[in-house]
Motif scaffolding. Structure first.
Motif, short mmCIF file in Angstrom:
data_model
loop_
_atom_site.label_atom_id
_atom_site.label_comp_id
_atom_site.label_asym_id
_atom_site.label_seq_id
_atom_site.Cartn_x
_atom_site.Cartn_y
_atom_site.Cartn_z
N GLU A 3 103.89 40.80 -46.29
CA GLU A 3 102.93 39.81 -45.81
C GLU A 3 103.01 39.70 -44.30
OE1 GLU A 3 102.02 36.22 -48.25
OE2 GLU A 3 103.99 36.63 -49.11
N ILE A 4 101.86 39.74 -43.64
CA ILE A 4 101.76 39.58 -42.19
C ILE A 4 100.74 38.49 -41.92
CG2 ILE A 4 101.28 40.75 -40.00
CD1 ILE A 4 101.79 43.41 -41.43
N PHE A 5 101.15 37.45 -41.23
CA PHE A 5 100.22 36.35 -40.97
C PHE A 5 100.68 35.57 -39.74
CE2 PHE A 5 103.40 34.92 -44.00
CZ PHE A 5 103.84 33.72 -43.46
N VAL A 6 99.74 34.84 -39.16
CA VAL A 6 100.01 33.95 -38.04
C VAL A 6 99.75 32.53 -38.51
CG1 VAL A 6 99.42 33.31 -35.67
CG2 VAL A 6 99.32 35.71 -36.38
N GLU A 7 100.69 31.65 -38.24
CA GLU A 7 100.55 30.25 -38.62
C GLU A 7 100.96 29.36 -37.45
OE1 GLU A 7 103.20 29.19 -41.77
OE2 GLU A 7 104.95 30.10 -40.81
N GLU A 8 100.51 28.12 -37.49
CA GLU A 8 100.85 27.15 -36.46
C GLU A 8 102.11 26.38 -36.87
OE1 GLU A 8 99.19 26.42 -33.56
OE2 GLU A 8 97.65 27.96 -33.81
N ILE A 9 103.10 26.29 -35.98
CA ILE A 9 104.29 25.48 -36.23
C ILE A 9 104.53 24.59 -35.01
CG2 ILE A 9 105.37 27.19 -37.73
CD1 ILE A 9 107.17 27.92 -35.35
N ALA A 36 108.30 22.97 -26.72
CA ALA A 36 106.97 22.98 -26.09
C ALA A 36 106.26 21.65 -26.24
CB ALA A 36 106.13 24.10 -26.68
N GLY A 37 106.65 20.84 -27.22
CA GLY A 37 106.03 19.55 -27.46
C GLY A 37 104.64 19.65 -28.07
N LYS A 38 104.36 20.78 -28.77
CA LYS A 38 103.05 20.97 -29.38
C LYS A 38 103.15 22.06 -30.44
CE LYS A 38 101.66 24.41 -25.93
NZ LYS A 38 100.64 24.82 -24.95
N CYS A 58 116.79 26.75 -28.81
CA CYS A 58 115.81 27.63 -28.15
C CYS A 58 114.71 28.13 -29.08
CB CYS A 58 116.53 28.82 -27.53
SG CYS A 58 117.72 28.38 -26.26
N SER A 59 114.52 27.46 -30.21
CA SER A 59 113.49 27.91 -31.14
C SER A 59 112.92 26.71 -31.89
CB SER A 59 114.08 28.90 -32.15
OG SER A 59 114.84 28.22 -33.14
N PRO A 60 111.78 26.88 -32.55
CA PRO A 60 111.22 25.81 -33.37
C PRO A 60 111.98 25.61 -34.68
CG PRO A 60 109.56 27.45 -32.77
CD PRO A 60 110.89 28.04 -32.49
N PHE A 61 113.02 26.41 -34.92
CA PHE A 61 113.72 26.38 -36.20
C PHE A 61 114.85 25.36 -36.17
CE2 PHE A 61 111.51 30.31 -36.54
CZ PHE A 61 111.33 30.52 -37.90
N ASN A 62 114.77 24.39 -37.05
CA ASN A 62 115.90 23.52 -37.34
C ASN A 62 116.42 23.89 -38.72
OD1 ASN A 62 114.10 22.34 -39.19
ND2 ASN A 62 113.43 20.83 -37.66
#
Length: 763
Positions: A279-285, A290-292, A410-414
């Protein structure tokens, strides 16, 4: 069980040695408070406790100051067969993984070194340092600059009258080696250079810690001939590669010309991992930093995953190329993931899971910004029952915790998002996920744009990922601006594999793979030999490519598309020549020189300029021109542009991924979105082997030297009449082919003018 050492032809039992030899100290060696075996020390330092508990393991190469430490021997004194077995298992693990076992005592820190290859595990070397005396930072730095490789071997070592061979990791200090090399040019009596051919002995006192009452003397047997100098022993400072973080940006430039080449690298890795679904996809996180919301590209497969050693190899900057060319493996150069990920974005997180392990790796430009050396955090876990725990055999818990902290900062991952992504492995239990953010930009937007398809499985409007510029790639002789493969990921992945098996989804829409060789009209198979190697070209006419004014050869390597629409022969000189003609060829064998070297660019988007490739271009041009001359005049353009269907329609089962040949005249558009072997018109089983093409359908052309033989012309006429009957029935009588006497056409000359042929009736 008795253990000992050969001396004077007899076996000496260590337990029977007198106290002055230093064998009197017994140690109970344990791991996690569980006994491995009883051991005996040979000349240990003072105040050495009798119980050692191994706390952790570390790679030998990572302890850079190891060669500065003092040493002694540890020998097994097993009390039963079980302890002997545990001792051999313990040393076998150290040897196999080149690991050092670390035990921290009250006064000492001990490093049990791995035995040499081929060792019988009779004894092992223990390096140590006294916490009271300490190991200063200056000593550590000196050790790093003085020596970073394995120590040299010098003669044999005497320990109070007992002679044993000195292995590479036995020397207690490299200061001794340097002093020996300096002293080798002096006479042993201090009277200048020695010229005697007789053997001589040089004594050197081992450096001992303060208060160490087991000081001993080492005697090294040497010859009077000139000894190697310090430079020969490599004692001077060496230069090693340091990776600056800016190198990550440099790696991405390997795919600067075409960003889909970067995605193809990740697709290759999934195929090599034997994945059945990708699977290849782009999603918003949401990004706290970045605060957004930010877009993130995800590539997720259900392959076999990677162990800790494999993901370290993946993150390394290149590795030793394989000695042989594996036809089932695309990856070869050791840089595909790095170049692909860093072309797509600035930061990439890898989650991978096998049946027994799980690893998280972070390749990031953001994390390394402002640093002098590149840091790649990796956290590995191993399965314990139903849970995954930190694998302390490859890292400490403190290091794992620190690496996880770096990833979170340094990433959106918690921990919640990581847990959510790891939940995607539950279906099959193994696989790899690559998540890339801070995507490459195009002006004020991103290089990629994405759209989600209509719900309900509609094939009219599918999800896709596009290159925002919409540019097509430059090819000699090409005038068309309609090449969807160049800017649509859906279109590119339709052709990426010669024999597509893996299910690929783009923006959650299934890619309808198109095996080109099975979708041509007037198909011909050409056999040739180039530089003694067999090649096979399938060539024919494709209606879709004719409508788009495209043509050319599709070149595959290891079953993966390397070059598309390569124009050869007359196709280069005229935009009309060869229109709609497509060739398919796999040149894996031709591009291998037989010595492990392949003539393929490291970005897998082209072939190197070499003799086999030049000969191939010449042969392809000749075959394509002959095919055009032989068949073009026989193909007519009917009023309203008649459609020329492939020789046979093929469909792929969504379960077994096998291709099924449909009956002649069947309309493939009547098939449902998901089709299985038990459905019409195949009405079979998934276990049924794939069909081979009937011998009468594909015409294997004979060798041609500028003329058309009578037999070839008749065969060509029969095939054309068959096509006209099935595909263009209902045409005017004047539109039919008018054969000459006995159905033989006259010799065909190449047309140099543009425009339709005389046989074509344009209304």
């Amino acid at each position: 069980m008795t253990s000992g050492l050969k001396m004077g032809g007899s076996l000496l039992n260590f337990s029977e040695l007198p106290r002055e030899y230093g064998f009197n100290h017994f140690v109970m060696l344990m791991k996690d408070q569980k006994l491995i075996c009883r051991t005996q020390c040979i000349n240990p330092p003072s105040e050495m406790p009798s119980d050692w508990n191994i706390l952790k393991y570390a790679r030998k190469m990572e302890i850079r100051y190891l060669w500065e430490l003092r040493r002694f021997f540890l020998h097994p004194a097993c009390q039963n067969a079980h302890e002997q077995m545990e001792w051999e298992r313990f040393l076998g693990y150290l040897q196999k993984h080149n690991m050092v076992a670390i035990a921290k005592l009250e006064l000492y820190e001990l490093y049990i070194l791995p035995p040499d290859e081929g060792s019988k595990f009779g004894q092992v070397v223990v390096a140590y340092w006294n916490k009271k005396a300490g190991l200063t930072e200056s000593k550590k730095q000196k050790a790093k600059t003085q020596w970073t490789g394995p120590p040299p071997t010098v003669g044999s070592e005497r320990v109070e009258g007992l002679t044993s061979t000195v292995r590479q990791d036995v020397l207690p200090s490299f200061r001794m080696v340097k002093e020996l090399s300096d002293a080798s040019h002096e006479d042993i009596n201090g009277e200048g250079s020695s010229t005697s051919a007789d053997k001589c002995s040089i004594s050197h006192k081992f450096p001992q810690e303060t208060g160490d009452h087991h000081a001993h003397e080492s005697r090294v047997e040497t010859c009077s001939r000139p000894q190697p100098s310090a430079v020969q022993y490599g004692l001077l400072e060496k230069n090693y590669v340091r990776a600056d973080p800016s190198y990550l940006k440099t790696l991405g430039q390997a795919h600067s010309g075409w960003i889909f080449g970067a995605i193809a690298e990740l697709v290759d890795n999934s195929r090599d991992a034997k994945a059945t679904k990708l699977e290849i996809f782009v999603e918003e996180i949401y990004s706290t930093k970045a605060g957004k919301n930010i877009p993130m590209l995800s590539v997720i497969d259900d392959g076999h995953g990677m162990t800790h050693q494999e993901i370290v190899r993946m993150m390394s900057f290149g590795h030793k190329q394989p000695d042989r060319d594996d036809p089932d493996c695309i990856g070869r150069f050791g840089i595909g993931f790095k170049t692909g990920a860093m072309r797509l974005g600035r930061d990439a997180l890898v989650l991978t899971q096998t049946a027994d392990s799980r690893s998280v790796a972070f390749l990031s430009q953001s994390l390394n910004e402002g640093k002098d050396n590149l840091e790649i955090p990796i956290i590995s876990y191993h399965r314990k029952g139903q849970f995954m725990e930190v694998d302390t055999t490859v890292q400490s818990e403190a290091l794992a915790k620190n690496n996880l902290k770096s990833i979170k900062e340094c990433s959106p991952f918690n921990k919640y998002l990581i847990g959510e992504k790891l939940g995607l492995f539950r279906e099959k239990g193994t696989g790899t996920q690559i998540h890339i953010w801070n995507l490459d930009e195009w002006g004020s937007d991103y290089c990629l744009e994405w759209r989600t398809g209509l719900s309900g499985g509609s094939s009219f409007y599918q999800g896709d990922i596009l290159i925002r510029s919409g540019r097509i790639r430059s090819r000699p002789g090409q005038i068309t601006q309609k090449v969807p493969l160049d800017y649509s990921l859906q279109s590119y992945l339709e052709f990426i594999f010669l024999e597509p098996r893996m299910k690929i989804y783009v923006q959650h829409s299934l890619v309808k793979s198109r095996p080109l060789a099975k979708s041509l009209n007037m198909t011909s198979v050409e056999i040739g030999h180039i530089m003694g190697k067999h090649v096979q070209l399938t060539i024919g006419r494709c209606q879709l490519e004719w409508e788009s004014a495209n043509c050319g050869i599709f070149l595959y390597w290891h079953g993966r598309l390397i070059e598309a629409y390569k124009r050869v022969g007359g196709m280069i000189l005229s935009a009309d020549t060869g229109r709609g003609i497509i060739g398919v060829i796999d040149i894996t064998g031709l591009m291998n020189d037989g010595n492990g070297h392949v003539w393929v660019h490291s970005n897998k988007q082209g072939f190197q300029d070499c003799e086999p490739y030049a000969r191939l271009e010449e042969w392809l041009g000749k075959i394509a021109d002959e095919y055009w001359d032989r068949n073009f005049d026989a193909l007519q353009l009917k009023k309203g542009n008649a459609l020329y269907k492939p020789d046979h329609e093929w469909v792929q089962c969504d379960k077994c991924r096998k291709w099924r040949m449909l009956s002649s005249g069947f309309d493939i558009n009547n098939l449902p979105q998901e089709w299985f072997c038990y459905m019409m018109p195949f009405n079979g089983l998934c276990g049924t082997p794939e069909q081979a093409v009937d011998s009468g359908v594909i015409t294997v052309s004979a060798k041609r030297s500028g003329y058309v033989s009578k037999q070839t012309a008749i065969q060509s006429k029969e095939v054309v009449q068959l096509v006209n009957t099935t595909s263009t029935s209902g045409g005017n009588k004047d539109d039919s082919i008018q054969p000459t006497e006995e159905g033989v056409r006259p010799p065909v000359s190449k047309r140099l003018r543009r425009g339709p042929t005389r046989a074509c009736k344009v209304t």
